[in-house]
Design an enzyme around this catalytic site. Sequence first.
Site, PDB file in Angstrom:
ATOM      1  N   ARG A 122      36.079  55.267  57.577  1.00 59.06           N
ATOM      2  CA  ARG A 122      36.809  56.372  56.911  1.00 59.06           C
ATOM      3  C   ARG A 122      38.239  56.004  56.543  1.00 59.06           C
ATOM      4  O   ARG A 122      39.106  56.864  56.447  1.00 59.06           O
ATOM      5  CB  ARG A 122      36.821  57.631  57.785  1.00 59.06           C
ATOM      6  CG  ARG A 122      35.436  58.156  58.092  1.00 59.06           C
ATOM      7  CD  ARG A 122      35.501  59.576  58.598  1.00 59.06           C
ATOM      8  NE  ARG A 122      34.190  60.043  58.970  1.00 59.06           N
ATOM      9  CZ  ARG A 122      33.659  59.864  60.192  1.00 59.06           C
ATOM     10  NH1 ARG A 122      34.342  59.252  61.134  1.00 59.06           N
ATOM     11  NH2 ARG A 122      32.450  60.316  60.449  1.00 59.06           N
ATOM     12  N   LYS A 144      44.170  53.984  42.569  1.00 58.55           N
ATOM     13  CA  LYS A 144      42.796  54.134  42.063  1.00 58.55           C
ATOM     14  C   LYS A 144      41.966  52.953  42.532  1.00 58.55           C
ATOM     15  O   LYS A 144      42.327  51.797  42.280  1.00 58.55           O
ATOM     16  CB  LYS A 144      42.787  54.158  40.535  1.00 58.55           C
ATOM     17  CG  LYS A 144      43.243  55.455  39.928  1.00 58.55           C
ATOM     18  CD  LYS A 144      42.996  55.382  38.432  1.00 58.55           C
ATOM     19  CE  LYS A 144      43.441  56.628  37.719  1.00 58.55           C
ATOM     20  NZ  LYS A 144      43.216  56.488  36.263  1.00 58.55           N
ATOM     21  N   LYS A 228      55.454  52.372  36.164  1.00 67.02           N
ATOM     22  CA  LYS A 228      54.194  52.945  36.637  1.00 67.02           C
ATOM     23  C   LYS A 228      54.448  53.814  37.870  1.00 67.02           C
ATOM     24  O   LYS A 228      53.873  54.891  38.013  1.00 67.02           O
ATOM     25  CB  LYS A 228      53.146  51.872  36.933  1.00 67.02           C
ATOM     26  CG  LYS A 228      51.834  52.535  37.388  1.00 67.02           C
ATOM     27  CD  LYS A 228      50.565  51.845  37.003  1.00 67.02           C
ATOM     28  CE  LYS A 228      49.375  52.731  37.380  1.00 67.02           C
ATOM     29  NZ  LYS A 228      48.104  52.025  37.402  1.00 67.02           N
ATOM     30  N   GLU A 238      46.545  62.196  37.541  1.00 70.81           N
ATOM     31  CA  GLU A 238      46.114  62.211  36.148  1.00 70.81           C
ATOM     32  C   GLU A 238      46.505  63.467  35.387  1.00 70.81           C
ATOM     33  O   GLU A 238      45.733  64.019  34.636  1.00 70.81           O
ATOM     34  CB  GLU A 238      44.587  62.061  36.095  1.00 70.81           C
ATOM     35  CG  GLU A 238      44.006  61.619  34.775  1.00 70.81           C
ATOM     36  CD  GLU A 238      43.929  60.101  34.691  1.00 70.81           C
ATOM     37  OE1 GLU A 238      44.222  59.594  33.607  1.00 70.81           O
ATOM     38  OE2 GLU A 238      43.637  59.454  35.691  1.00 70.81           O
ATOM     39  N   ARG A 242      50.842  61.132  33.405  1.00 69.38           N
ATOM     40  CA  ARG A 242      49.996  59.960  33.608  1.00 69.38           C
ATOM     41  C   ARG A 242      49.198  59.656  32.346  1.00 69.38           C
ATOM     42  O   ARG A 242      48.834  58.526  32.083  1.00 69.38           O
ATOM     43  CB  ARG A 242      49.067  60.161  34.828  1.00 69.38           C
ATOM     44  CG  ARG A 242      48.443  58.854  35.296  1.00 69.38           C
ATOM     45  CD  ARG A 242      47.981  58.875  36.753  1.00 69.38           C
ATOM     46  NE  ARG A 242      47.476  57.549  37.116  1.00 69.38           N
ATOM     47  CZ  ARG A 242      47.234  57.129  38.343  1.00 69.38           C
ATOM     48  NH1 ARG A 242      47.443  57.919  39.368  1.00 69.38           N
ATOM     49  NH2 ARG A 242      46.775  55.918  38.569  1.00 69.38           N
ATOM     50  N   HIS A 249      44.892  53.195  24.548  1.00 68.13           N
ATOM     51  CA  HIS A 249      43.634  53.094  25.293  1.00 68.13           C
ATOM     52  C   HIS A 249      42.500  53.903  24.679  1.00 68.13           C
ATOM     53  O   HIS A 249      41.339  53.594  24.920  1.00 68.13           O
ATOM     54  CB  HIS A 249      43.842  53.504  26.749  1.00 68.13           C
ATOM     55  CG  HIS A 249      44.465  52.412  27.585  1.00 68.13           C
ATOM     56  ND1 HIS A 249      45.700  51.898  27.315  1.00 68.13           N
ATOM     57  CD2 HIS A 249      43.995  51.721  28.665  1.00 68.13           C
ATOM     58  CE1 HIS A 249      45.988  50.947  28.204  1.00 68.13           C
ATOM     59  NE2 HIS A 249      44.962  50.818  29.035  1.00 68.13           N
ATOM     60  N   HIS A 253      39.480  51.681  24.296  1.00 66.89           N
ATOM     61  CA  HIS A 253      38.219  51.889  25.012  1.00 66.89           C
ATOM     62  C   HIS A 253      37.041  51.961  24.047  1.00 66.89           C
ATOM     63  O   HIS A 253      35.963  51.441  24.322  1.00 66.89           O
ATOM     64  CB  HIS A 253      38.272  53.181  25.840  1.00 66.89           C
ATOM     65  CG  HIS A 253      39.016  53.018  27.132  1.00 66.89           C
ATOM     66  ND1 HIS A 253      39.781  54.025  27.674  1.00 66.89           N
ATOM     67  CD2 HIS A 253      39.120  51.973  27.980  1.00 66.89           C
ATOM     68  CE1 HIS A 253      40.337  53.591  28.805  1.00 66.89           C
ATOM     69  NE2 HIS A 253      39.952  52.349  29.017  1.00 66.89           N
ATOM     70  N   HIS A 266      39.946  43.718  27.955  1.00 66.85           N
ATOM     71  CA  HIS A 266      40.542  45.054  27.935  1.00 66.85           C
ATOM     72  C   HIS A 266      41.918  45.050  27.252  1.00 66.85           C
ATOM     73  O   HIS A 266      42.174  45.857  26.351  1.00 66.85           O
ATOM     74  CB  HIS A 266      40.643  45.584  29.367  1.00 66.85           C
ATOM     75  CG  HIS A 266      41.413  46.851  29.493  1.00 66.85           C
ATOM     76  ND1 HIS A 266      40.908  48.067  29.079  1.00 66.85           N
ATOM     77  CD2 HIS A 266      42.674  47.093  29.936  1.00 66.85           C
ATOM     78  CE1 HIS A 266      41.827  49.008  29.284  1.00 66.85           C
ATOM     79  NE2 HIS A 266      42.904  48.444  29.810  1.00 66.85           N
TER      80      HIS A 266
HETATM   81  N1  LIG Z   1      42.757  50.619  39.623  1.00 65.53           N
HETATM   82  C1  LIG Z   1      43.399  50.677  38.477  1.00 65.53           C
HETATM   83  O1  LIG Z   1      44.281  51.513  38.277  1.00 65.53           O
HETATM   84  C2  LIG Z   1      43.059  49.684  37.426  1.00 65.53           C
HETATM   85  C3  LIG Z   1      43.910  49.514  36.312  1.00 65.53           C
HETATM   86  C4  LIG Z   1      43.599  48.520  35.382  1.00 65.53           C
HETATM   87  C5  LIG Z   1      42.467  47.737  35.550  1.00 65.53           C
HETATM   88  N2  LIG Z   1      41.672  47.938  36.639  1.00 65.53           N
HETATM   89  C6  LIG Z   1      40.483  47.105  36.857  1.00 65.53           C
HETATM   90  O2  LIG Z   1      40.913  45.762  36.984  1.00 65.53           O
HETATM   91  C7  LIG Z   1      39.845  44.902  36.590  1.00 65.53           C
HETATM   92  C8  LIG Z   1      40.421  43.817  35.712  1.00 65.53           C
HETATM   93  O3  LIG Z   1      41.398  43.111  36.441  1.00 65.53           O
HETATM   94  P1  LIG Z   1      41.862  41.661  36.010  1.00 65.53           P
HETATM   95  O4  LIG Z   1      42.140  41.661  34.576  1.00 65.53           O
HETATM   96  O5  LIG Z   1      42.920  41.264  36.962  1.00 65.53           O
HETATM   97  O6  LIG Z   1      40.543  40.798  36.166  1.00 65.53           O
HETATM   98  P2  LIG Z   1      39.917  39.892  37.339  1.00 65.53           P
HETATM   99  O7  LIG Z   1      40.219  40.451  38.673  1.00 65.53           O
HETATM  100  O8  LIG Z   1      38.503  39.706  36.974  1.00 65.53           O
HETATM  101  O9  LIG Z   1      40.703  38.518  37.166  1.00 65.53           O
HETATM  102  C9  LIG Z   1      40.544  37.777  35.990  1.00 65.53           C
HETATM  103  C10 LIG Z   1      40.133  36.338  36.287  1.00 65.53           C
HETATM  104  O10 LIG Z   1      41.260  35.614  36.727  1.00 65.53           O
HETATM  105  C11 LIG Z   1      40.976  34.921  37.939  1.00 65.53           C
HETATM  106  N3  LIG Z   1      42.245  34.866  38.651  1.00 65.53           N
HETATM  107  C12 LIG Z   1      42.869  35.863  39.293  1.00 65.53           C
HETATM  108  N4  LIG Z   1      44.077  35.483  39.693  1.00 65.53           N
HETATM  109  C13 LIG Z   1      44.232  34.199  39.315  1.00 65.53           C
HETATM  110  C14 LIG Z   1      45.289  33.268  39.422  1.00 65.53           C
HETATM  111  N5  LIG Z   1      46.467  33.611  39.954  1.00 65.53           N
HETATM  112  N6  LIG Z   1      45.100  32.026  38.931  1.00 65.53           N
HETATM  113  C15 LIG Z   1      43.923  31.700  38.310  1.00 65.53           C
HETATM  114  N7  LIG Z   1      42.900  32.547  38.163  1.00 65.53           N
HETATM  115  C16 LIG Z   1      43.059  33.787  38.658  1.00 65.53           C
HETATM  116  C17 LIG Z   1      39.888  35.705  38.586  1.00 65.53           C
HETATM  117  O11 LIG Z   1      39.130  34.906  39.453  1.00 65.53           O
HETATM  118  C18 LIG Z   1      39.088  36.172  37.384  1.00 65.53           C
HETATM  119  O12 LIG Z   1      38.189  35.188  36.996  1.00 65.53           O
HETATM  120  C19 LIG Z   1      38.817  45.763  35.907  1.00 65.53           C
HETATM  121  O13 LIG Z   1      37.705  45.926  36.757  1.00 65.53           O
HETATM  122  C20 LIG Z   1      39.521  47.086  35.715  1.00 65.53           C
HETATM  123  O14 LIG Z   1      38.637  48.192  35.775  1.00 65.53           O
HETATM  124  C21 LIG Z   1      41.951  48.884  37.562  1.00 65.53           C
HETATM  125 ZN   LIG Z   2      44.699  49.328  30.494  1.00 69.53          ZN
END
Ligand SMILES: NC(=O)c1ccc[n+]([C@@H]2O[C@H](COP(=O)([O-])OP(=O)(O)OC[C@H]3O[C@@H](n4cnc5c(N)ncnc54)[C@H](O)[C@@H]3O)[C@@H](O)[C@H]2O)c1
Ligand SMILES: [Zn+2]
Length: 358
Positions: A122, A144, A228, A238, A242, A249, A253, A266
């Site tokens: 939990r 999130k 942020k 939200e 926000r 987007h 999207h 993205h």
């Molecule tokens: N929670 C939120 O508010 C929020 C906001 C935006 C995006 N997201 C989520 O985030 C995800 C995308 O995140 P992302 O773009 O970081 O992608 P990711 O976590 O897939 O990372 C991208 C790639 O980079 C590699 N990588 C990470 N750090 C590295 C480093 N320092 N050196 C070399 N390689 C590295 C990873 O292994 C991966 O292959 C999506 O699932 C999206 O839904 C969440």
């Molecule tokens: Zn975004």
Amino acid sequence: MRTIRVELGPASHDAHVGAGILDRLGELARGAGLKPCRCAIVTDSTVEKLYAAGAVDALRKAGFEPVVISVPPGEASKSLVTLELLYDRMTEAGLDRASAIFALGGGVVGDLAGFAAATYLRGVPLVQVPTTVVAQVDSALGGKTAINHRHAKNLIGAFYQPRLIVADVTTLATLPDREFREGLAEVIKYGAIMDAAMIVDLERDLDAILARRSDLLEQVVARSLIHKAAVVSADEREGGLRKSLNFGHTIGHAIEASAGYGNYFHGEAVAIGMVAAARLSSKYAGFSADEASRLLRLIERAGLPTAMPPGWDSEDFLRALGLDKKRVAGAVEFVLLDRLGHSLTKSLSIDNIVSPLR
Ligand SMILES: NC(=O)c1ccc[n+]([C@@H]2O[C@H](COP(=O)([O-])OP(=O)(O)OC[C@H]3O[C@@H](n4cnc5c(N)ncnc54)[C@H](O)[C@@H]3O)[C@@H](O)[C@H]2O)c1
Ligand SMILES: [Zn+2]
């Protein structure tokens, strides 16, 4: 190192941004009130090879006993199957209520490990240790967490605040170029919606940022997090403010959804969405043509796409926008700029959106 206070009542916490601060992870975690404990570093196999050993050392130095739990890199790991694997490994490692989880990686690891931390026993303490631009300027802050379901992205999740964010900008040196540039779309977004001076600084510093100069990265990540944090503090769940973070987007999207996964990252889709939103802003919100072209030019210089993809105005795209040709009367809440650094929302019909972009 810069420290940003994220004000969220009892869930308030710090976000540290700096060069080389992964080495201080344990000490910083102690400073945030975490007791030395058995804990888990959740990461993906790419980040594990680069940074897990450093994180383990840093935690051991401060008295923590970390186990490393690694998942395959990529969006597919935000799944129920991977989540179950995490719970397995966490119970096997004897993690209890006092055990912290350190999410070391990009947004995938942050969302997955964050949801695991929110639900295991939990809720156990969570520390976000973001290693991509996207994660450092966006996903690590805000609480999130989620995994995907075959019916929808981020369908299963929770709001769960970390105890601490530790963003070491030197980790960005190893990020592939396309991932690095993608993250800049979100950085430019903060400037566009709330900080005109940041756009001026980005215009001046972009080349050095692209060369990953760590002092400038520290500045840019910290400034993004300040923005942020301000939005999230004012409005954790939200509401109106926000919503401004959705600049670029709505169309972004729809491009992602209709181009099919894999075609655009993205941030690339958001870049196109921001350029489109800037055009609509000139038409509906008095945004000057001069500022619209400065924004376009900055996005271009960041190596991001700016043109709508060929055949974009398909039925698929309109459906993804939340509209279709049978619902011509329908409207979408759209984030527009009236000037650089200032946004507003307007309700736009399908025709309001599509015609000016053709
Ligand atoms: N929670 C939120 O508010 C929020 C906001 C935006 C995006 N997201 C989520 O985030 C995800 C995308 O995140 P992302 O773009 O970081 O992608 P990711 O976590 O897939 O990372 C991208 C790639 O980079 C590699 N990588 C990470 N750090 C590295 C480093 N320092 N050196 C070399 N390689 C590295 C990873 O292994 C991966 O292959 C999506 O699932 C999206 O839904 C969440
Ligand atoms: Zn975004």
